[in-house]
Design a protein around this motif. Sequence first.
Motif, PDB file in Angstrom:
ATOM      1  N   UNK A  30      46.964  47.530   6.253  1.00 23.79           N
ATOM      2  CA  UNK A  30      46.925  48.887   5.789  1.00 23.79           C
ATOM      3  C   UNK A  30      45.717  49.119   4.785  1.00 23.79           C
ATOM      4  N   UNK A  31      45.240  50.589   4.808  1.00 21.59           N
ATOM      5  CA  UNK A  31      44.211  50.792   3.882  1.00 21.59           C
ATOM      6  C   UNK A  31      44.627  50.445   2.652  1.00 21.59           C
ATOM      7  N   UNK A  32      43.696  49.695   1.591  1.00 19.90           N
ATOM      8  CA  UNK A  32      43.774  49.451   0.283  1.00 19.90           C
ATOM      9  C   UNK A  32      42.403  49.813  -0.466  1.00 19.90           C
ATOM     10  N   UNK A  33      42.556  49.604  -1.501  1.00 18.41           N
ATOM     11  CA  UNK A  33      41.598  50.032  -2.540  1.00 18.41           C
ATOM     12  C   UNK A  33      40.910  48.905  -3.005  1.00 18.41           C
ATOM     13  N   UNK A  34      39.973  49.060  -3.868  1.00 19.11           N
ATOM     14  CA  UNK A  34      38.958  47.956  -4.663  1.00 19.11           C
ATOM     15  C   UNK A  34      40.192  47.707  -5.804  1.00 19.11           C
ATOM     16  N   UNK A  35      40.319  46.330  -6.102  1.00 18.20           N
ATOM     17  CA  UNK A  35      41.037  45.877  -7.415  1.00 18.20           C
ATOM     18  C   UNK A  35      40.241  45.949  -8.397  1.00 18.20           C
ATOM     19  N   UNK A  36      40.883  46.621  -9.487  1.00 18.29           N
ATOM     20  CA  UNK A  36      40.353  47.021 -10.778  1.00 18.29           C
ATOM     21  C   UNK A  36      41.234  46.459 -11.750  1.00 18.29           C
ATOM     22  N   UNK A  37      40.728  46.565 -13.136  1.00 16.03           N
ATOM     23  CA  UNK A  37      41.292  46.328 -14.144  1.00 16.03           C
ATOM     24  C   UNK A  37      42.471  47.205 -14.334  1.00 16.03           C
ATOM     25  N   UNK A  38      42.260  48.638 -14.093  1.00 19.72           N
ATOM     26  CA  UNK A  38      43.391  49.694 -14.161  1.00 19.72           C
ATOM     27  C   UNK A  38      44.436  49.671 -13.102  1.00 19.72           C
ATOM     28  N   UNK A  39      44.154  49.327 -12.101  1.00 16.14           N
ATOM     29  CA  UNK A  39      45.239  49.192 -11.037  1.00 16.14           C
ATOM     30  C   UNK A  39      45.585  47.577 -10.597  1.00 16.14           C
ATOM     31  N   UNK A  40      45.264  46.631 -11.224  1.00 15.91           N
ATOM     32  CA  UNK A  40      45.457  45.280 -11.066  1.00 15.91           C
ATOM     33  C   UNK A  40      47.104  45.269 -10.819  1.00 15.91           C
ATOM     34  N   UNK A  41      47.900  45.926 -11.702  1.00 19.29           N
ATOM     35  CA  UNK A  41      49.283  45.802 -11.899  1.00 19.29           C
ATOM     36  C   UNK A  41      49.963  46.245 -10.637  1.00 19.29           C
TER      37      UNK A  41
END
Length: 369
Positions: A30-41
């Motif tokens: 599935x489409x997925x975004x870059x893992x960042x500090x803000x969305x890691x959870x």
Amino acid sequence: MAMRRSALLALLLCIQLTIVDAQVTKPPLPPHDVITTENASKVTELTSFQHEGEAMSVAFSPDGTQLLSGGGLPILWDIQSGKKIRTFQTSNYSNPSEVGFSPDGQLVTATGKYSSEDSEGAVGILSIWNTVSGELVGSIEGYGGQESVEITNAVFSPDGQQFVIAFPPTIWNTAQVLKAGYIARSDVRRELHLQGEYGIQAAYSPDGKLFVIGSNGGALHFWDSATGIEQKSFVVENSRLFSIAFSPDGKLLASADIHIKTSGQGDTPAEYDNPVVKLWDVEIGQIVREIQSSQQTILAIAFSPNGKLLVSGSENGSVQISEVSTGKQVGLLHFNNQVIWDVAFSPDGKLIATASRDGAVRLWGVPMK
């Protein structure tokens, strides 16, 4: 002995691995975004591949389109479709563990053991295949004997011209190995010395000027890549090291280790506590930060491509995502209490791969809304 070795070489090199295995239809990634500090959870499991046997290691191809899993014979996967591309095979080969790609993605490596009439017990071996054809193009023999010591891991320099084996600690010229096809340990390119220590893992600095070998005694040995001369070493007393990784800018070296509480004697096992990831300033040789966790023994670590996150896999099946600048936990993945043997970030920073005892290679990411 020479005839038997030649016969073994002929047998190994004659195996052409162009087999494409039967496929099981899987939904596309599935489409997925870059893992960042803000969305890691928000990181969640996106898909999984079932390795044939216990999944011991995992590596992304340099272009991020393929995934390599090890533990049993190495398997190459297409990430987007979830299809198995091929299984890399060889004869008299058992217990492969560490896998990897060359920087250009043209070669695949795996460490393991093979049985030989020329030695007692099994002999450690590094096998090298052509990624596209599946052809076995090189093999390096390590130590053998009753203890059956295997080659621990091998890592290519950033330019791909050489690679280092953590144990037995050696430097190899890639072109010479491929030209020779099979090389016994007596033909080693350059031998390094760990003064009685056992090399656990190796890593090159991003600029390729240095490489490090982390030892079972908790030491980090730095060598000049061009000369093979040891430059310095960092040591943490009473510790056991499991994994190391350079930050993308080369300024930090992360080491996952555990404190030896008691060494153990006779039938009494050793006791360990305080599993931690230490962040070393490579220039001054000091620990600048420790990343604490509730994990048990941390077996594998990896930096995100931008160097802002560090992921760690643990003996208790948890995967922690931490912010490098603060050491703060920003995400935690947990499943099935399975040992996590290896972790890796994709080159674009959008995926985390884990290899676990249950044989599953899982891909984790942040689904796009």
